[in-house]
Design an enzyme around this catalytic site. Structure first.
Site, PDB file in Angstrom:
ATOM      1  NE  ARG A   1      24.268 106.459 -63.122  1.00 37.53           N
ATOM      2  CZ  ARG A   1      23.139 106.326 -62.428  1.00 37.53           C
ATOM      3  NH1 ARG A   1      22.726 107.303 -61.650  1.00 37.53           N
ATOM      4  NH2 ARG A   1      22.417 105.213 -62.509  1.00 37.53           N
TER       5      ARG A   1
ATOM      6  NE  ARG B   1      20.491 106.437 -65.407  1.00 41.57           N
ATOM      7  CZ  ARG B   1      19.648 105.948 -64.509  1.00 41.57           C
ATOM      8  NH1 ARG B   1      18.777 106.758 -63.911  1.00 41.57           N
ATOM      9  NH2 ARG B   1      19.639 104.662 -64.219  1.00 41.57           N
TER      10      ARG B   1
ATOM     11  CE  LYS C   1      19.329 104.608 -68.488  1.00 41.88           C
ATOM     12  NZ  LYS C   1      20.239 103.492 -68.829  1.00 41.88           N
TER      13      LYS C   1
ATOM     14  CE1 TYR D   1      28.941 103.344 -61.866  1.00 42.39           C
ATOM     15  CE2 TYR D   1      27.011 101.998 -61.396  1.00 42.39           C
ATOM     16  CZ  TYR D   1      27.631 102.992 -62.118  1.00 42.39           C
ATOM     17  OH  TYR D   1      26.949 103.629 -63.118  1.00 42.39           O
TER      18      TYR D   1
END
Length: 297
Positions: free
Chosen positions: A243, A146, A170, A275
């Site tokens: 990404r 990220r 995260k 994705y």
């Protein structure tokens, strides 16, 4: 007082990033201001759903998209869950709220040809900024990290001998991602330029500006947009699309969905399955061209 406690809860117990905590705090503060100015209510514990509905109408009238409104309401929901958990409230005023409908957001990844052109046709300058920009694009595309993870990389997170990178995602979740040989080459070229800087203010940060300061997220976005505009006509050219491109190209070339999930740092397969849209498109092409049943028609 409860808002302050909630912010501390997000930061210390939930281990959310400062950026995420600030977003929650801003959303709840905005709602608190609305309640005070429009209805004279000081404490959010007294709020009933009709007031929240009035706020939603106001946000929509101001031009916010349904997606943005839903994000703000999600912050408010989390706050009221916290009040229930701490015994301040018995029931949330948002218990029966239904999110506003939104159009499904589909991001189109860059093609393999566009990414090849990025590294073969773009004349990156042979200075600190040129080697830095090339390395940032290489890392985003070959590791899928990220933007915030890229910005926060430390020198100690890189191991060129083992060809791995340590990333804190995260909630400070750590993951190890392998580096390609090309990435290590770009990395060493950049480090030579970085270490030659006369003044370095943020000595631990991997990526620096030419003034020796740690890079920031808006700068990364501008750099990525600038270079990708040279090789692609697509409207969306951001670090997140790189990404998306990373995940799509791996899946298109046979990577296992679970492996891609681990590389991206997702907590569940559901997040990674976003994705697979383009991978399914590629599979359809292969299926139509290779299946003997189709060849007979």
């Amino acid at each position: 007082m409860s808002i302050t406690s909630f912010v501390q809860h997000l930061s210390k117990e939930k281990n959310y990033s400062a950026h995420t905590v600030n977003a929650y705090q801003k959303d709840i503060g905005s709602f608190a201001d609305f309640c005070k100015h429009e209805f004279g209510i000081d404490g959010l514990e007294q709020v009933q759903y009709p007031i929240i509905r009035n706020w939603i109408v106001k946000l929509v009238d101001e031009g916010l998209t349904n997606r943005s409104v839903n994000r703000k309401i999600a912050s408010l929901k989390a706050y009221y869950r916290f009040l229930q958990k701490t015994g301040i409230l018995v029931a949330s005023p948002l218990a029966k709220h239904k999110a506003l409908k939104t159009n499904k957001k589909i991001e189109i990844p860059f093609s393999e040809g566009e990414m090849q052109n990025m590294f073969s046709q773009i004349p990156f300058e042979n200075d600190l900024e040129g080697t830095r920009d090339r390395l940032m694009i290489e890392l985003l595309y070959t590791t899928g990290i990220r933007r915030a993870e890229l910005v926060n990389l430390q020198l100690t997170d890189i191991d060129t001998e083992q060809q791995i990178i340590k990333v804190f995602g995260k909630r400070s979740k750590e993951r190890i991602i392998p580096l390609l040989k090309s990435t290590v080459i770009f990395l060493n070229e950049y480090l030579a330029r970085r270490n030659a800087l006369e003044v370095i203010h943020d000595s631990n940060a991997l990526f620096l500006t030419k003034a020796g300061h740690k890079i920031y997220e808006n700068l990364v976005y501008r750099i990525i947009n600038k270079y990708l505009s040279l090789v692609s006509p697509k409207l969306k050219k951001s670090p997140h699309v790189l990404r998306h491109t990373f995940a799509t190209h791996l899946l298109n070339n046979g990577a296992d969905l679970n492996s891609v999930k681990e590389l991206l740092g997702h907590s569940s397969l559901a997040s990674t399955q976003v994705y697979t849209h383009n991978s399914i498109t590629e599979l359809k092409k292969v299926h139509l061209s290779a299946h003997p049943r189709n060849k007979k028609q």
